[in-house]
Design a protein around this motif. Structure first.
Motif, PDB file in Angstrom:
ATOM      1  N   GLU A  93       0.844  -1.192   0.000  1.00  0.00           N
ATOM      2  CA  GLU A  93       0.000   0.000   0.000  1.00  0.00           C
ATOM      3  C   GLU A  93       0.877   1.238   0.000  1.00  0.00           C
ATOM      4  N   ALA A  94       0.514   2.192  -0.849  1.00  0.00           N
ATOM      5  CA  ALA A  94       1.196   3.476  -0.806  1.00  0.00           C
ATOM      6  C   ALA A  94       0.707   4.203   0.440  1.00  0.00           C
ATOM      7  N   THR A  95       1.592   4.939   1.090  1.00  0.00           N
ATOM      8  CA  THR A  95       1.200   5.679   2.288  1.00  0.00           C
ATOM      9  C   THR A  95       1.871   7.048   2.254  1.00  0.00           C
ATOM     10  N   GLU A  96       1.542   7.892   3.223  1.00  0.00           N
ATOM     11  CA  GLU A  96       2.115   9.241   3.215  1.00  0.00           C
ATOM     12  C   GLU A  96       3.623   9.158   3.446  1.00  0.00           C
ATOM     13  N   PRO A  97       4.364  10.117   2.888  1.00  0.00           N
ATOM     14  CA  PRO A  97       5.830  10.075   2.978  1.00  0.00           C
ATOM     15  C   PRO A  97       6.308   9.961   4.417  1.00  0.00           C
ATOM     16  N   ALA A  98       7.288   9.100   4.624  1.00  0.00           N
ATOM     17  CA  ALA A  98       7.819   8.875   5.971  1.00  0.00           C
ATOM     18  C   ALA A  98       8.795   9.977   6.344  1.00  0.00           C
ATOM     19  N   SER A  99       8.898  10.209   7.650  1.00  0.00           N
ATOM     20  CA  SER A  99       9.776  11.276   8.126  1.00  0.00           C
ATOM     21  C   SER A  99      11.200  10.783   8.353  1.00  0.00           C
ATOM     22  N   PHE A 100      11.408   9.436   8.329  1.00  0.00           N
ATOM     23  CA  PHE A 100      12.741   8.912   8.619  1.00  0.00           C
ATOM     24  C   PHE A 100      13.642   8.922   7.379  1.00  0.00           C
ATOM     25  N   THR A 101      14.947   8.856   7.616  1.00  0.00           N
ATOM     26  CA  THR A 101      15.890   8.661   6.518  1.00  0.00           C
ATOM     27  C   THR A 101      16.367   7.219   6.589  1.00  0.00           C
ATOM     28  N   VAL A 102      16.501   6.608   5.435  1.00  0.00           N
ATOM     29  CA  VAL A 102      16.885   5.199   5.364  1.00  0.00           C
ATOM     30  C   VAL A 102      18.341   5.043   5.762  1.00  0.00           C
ATOM     31  N   LYS A 103      18.607   4.099   6.658  1.00  0.00           N
ATOM     32  CA  LYS A 103      19.978   3.826   7.097  1.00  0.00           C
ATOM     33  C   LYS A 103      20.604   2.877   6.075  1.00  0.00           C
ATOM     34  N   GLU A 104      21.171   3.471   5.024  1.00  0.00           N
ATOM     35  CA  GLU A 104      21.688   2.668   3.909  1.00  0.00           C
ATOM     36  C   GLU A 104      22.972   1.927   4.246  1.00  0.00           C
ATOM     37  N   ASP A 105      23.688   2.353   5.300  1.00  0.00           N
ATOM     38  CA  ASP A 105      24.951   1.668   5.610  1.00  0.00           C
ATOM     39  C   ASP A 105      24.730   0.360   6.367  1.00  0.00           C
ATOM     40  N   ASN A 106      23.458   0.020   6.632  1.00  0.00           N
ATOM     41  CA  ASN A 106      23.150  -1.279   7.244  1.00  0.00           C
ATOM     42  C   ASN A 106      22.285  -2.060   6.251  1.00  0.00           C
ATOM     43  N   ASN A 107      22.887  -2.465   5.123  1.00  0.00           N
ATOM     44  CA  ASN A 107      22.149  -3.172   4.078  1.00  0.00           C
ATOM     45  C   ASN A 107      22.170  -4.669   4.370  1.00  0.00           C
ATOM     46  N   LEU A 108      21.010  -5.207   4.789  1.00  0.00           N
ATOM     47  CA  LEU A 108      20.936  -6.618   5.167  1.00  0.00           C
ATOM     48  C   LEU A 108      21.145  -7.555   3.978  1.00  0.00           C
ATOM     49  N   SER A 109      20.925  -7.054   2.755  1.00  0.00           N
ATOM     50  CA  SER A 109      21.108  -7.914   1.582  1.00  0.00           C
ATOM     51  C   SER A 109      22.587  -8.113   1.255  1.00  0.00           C
ATOM     52  N   LEU A 110      23.472  -7.350   1.899  1.00  0.00           N
ATOM     53  CA  LEU A 110      24.905  -7.539   1.661  1.00  0.00           C
ATOM     54  C   LEU A 110      25.493  -8.590   2.600  1.00  0.00           C
ATOM     55  N   VAL A 111      24.705  -9.012   3.597  1.00  0.00           N
ATOM     56  CA  VAL A 111      25.166 -10.057   4.516  1.00  0.00           C
ATOM     57  C   VAL A 111      24.961 -11.395   3.828  1.00  0.00           C
ATOM     58  N   GLU A 112      26.036 -12.204   3.773  1.00  0.00           N
ATOM     59  CA  GLU A 112      25.906 -13.502   3.116  1.00  0.00           C
ATOM     60  C   GLU A 112      25.694 -14.577   4.167  1.00  0.00           C
ATOM     61  N   TYR A 113      24.679 -15.392   3.939  1.00  0.00           N
ATOM     62  CA  TYR A 113      24.370 -16.478   4.862  1.00  0.00           C
ATOM     63  C   TYR A 113      24.789 -17.788   4.242  1.00  0.00           C
ATOM     64  N   GLU A 114      25.156 -18.732   5.096  1.00  0.00           N
ATOM     65  CA  GLU A 114      25.550 -20.046   4.632  1.00  0.00           C
ATOM     66  C   GLU A 114      24.639 -21.067   5.303  1.00  0.00           C
ATOM     67  N   LEU A 115      24.114 -22.001   4.529  1.00  0.00           N
ATOM     68  CA  LEU A 115      23.254 -23.030   5.091  1.00  0.00           C
ATOM     69  C   LEU A 115      24.123 -24.071   5.758  1.00  0.00           C
ATOM     70  N   VAL A 116      23.911 -24.264   7.050  1.00  0.00           N
ATOM     71  CA  VAL A 116      24.725 -25.224   7.807  1.00  0.00           C
ATOM     72  C   VAL A 116      23.797 -26.322   8.314  1.00  0.00           C
ATOM     73  N   ASN A 117      24.126 -27.551   8.023  1.00  0.00           N
ATOM     74  CA  ASN A 117      23.350 -28.680   8.549  1.00  0.00           C
ATOM     75  C   ASN A 117      23.888 -29.070   9.907  1.00  0.00           C
ATOM     76  N   VAL A 118      23.017 -29.123  10.894  1.00  0.00           N
ATOM     77  CA  VAL A 118      23.428 -29.456  12.245  1.00  0.00           C
ATOM     78  C   VAL A 118      23.175 -30.953  12.470  1.00  0.00           C
ATOM     79  N   ALA A 119      24.226 -31.679  12.834  1.00  0.00           N
ATOM     80  CA  ALA A 119      24.075 -33.107  13.101  1.00  0.00           C
ATOM     81  C   ALA A 119      23.423 -33.292  14.465  1.00  0.00           C
ATOM     82  N   GLU A 120      22.453 -34.184  14.525  1.00  0.00           N
ATOM     83  CA  GLU A 120      21.733 -34.417  15.805  1.00  0.00           C
ATOM     84  C   GLU A 120      22.540 -35.351  16.688  1.00  0.00           C
TER      85      GLU A 120
END
Length: 142
Positions: free
Chosen positions: A115-142
């Motif tokens: 949904e479009a909404t009224e402009p937000a008052s915050f500024t985006v914290k671009e230096d914390n880009n979660l898409s730049l964090v690389e995750y690795e799938l780890v299988n945990v042995a039981e």
């Protein structure tokens, strides 16, 4: 005999959405409701696979969205592309995290809504880009 008003009384009340902040998003989670501002939108050229039928003009854009806690890449599809223009503020309802090449992407599928909404008052914290964090799938042995 019950009145129509009484019939709806046993239905649970609609839950108020709990708004999530970008820095709380984790891999493999869904059902997020967040208010984000669009920083940039980059159309992804459609690739036709050999032997596959031509897509019915499927449009995809990768949009950097975020709030005051961080930013993440949102994959916008078809009509969503028109809503996610740079500087637009949108509410993403029932958004989910997709993993793409080991990094998080935010997406809204047919079960969610933008949904479009009224402009937000915050500024985006671009230096914390979660898409730049690389995750690795780890299988945990039981």
């Amino acid at each position: 005999m019950s009145t129509p008003a009484a019939q709806g009384a046993d239905k649970p009340p609609l839950r108020k959405p709990v708004f999530t902040k970008v820095d709380q998003l984790r891999p493999g989670t869904n059902g997020h409701t967040l208010t984000v501002k669009v920083v940039s939108a980059t159309p992804v050229p459609g690739r036709a696979r050999p032997g596959a039928p031509a897509p019915a003009s499927s449009r995809i854009a990768e949009c950097l969205v975020g709030d005051e806690t961080g930013a993440i890449v949102f994959t916008a599809r078809n009509d969503q592309v028109d809503l996610l223009k740079p500087d637009a503020t949108v509410i993403l309802r029932n958004a989910k995290i997709d993993m793409f090449k080991g990094s998080m992407r935010l997406a809204v599928d047919k079960w969610g809504r933008i949904e479009a909404t009224e402009p937000a008052s915050f500024t985006v914290k671009e230096d914390n880009n979660l898409s730049l964090v690389e995750y690795e799938l780890v299988n945990v042995a039981e």
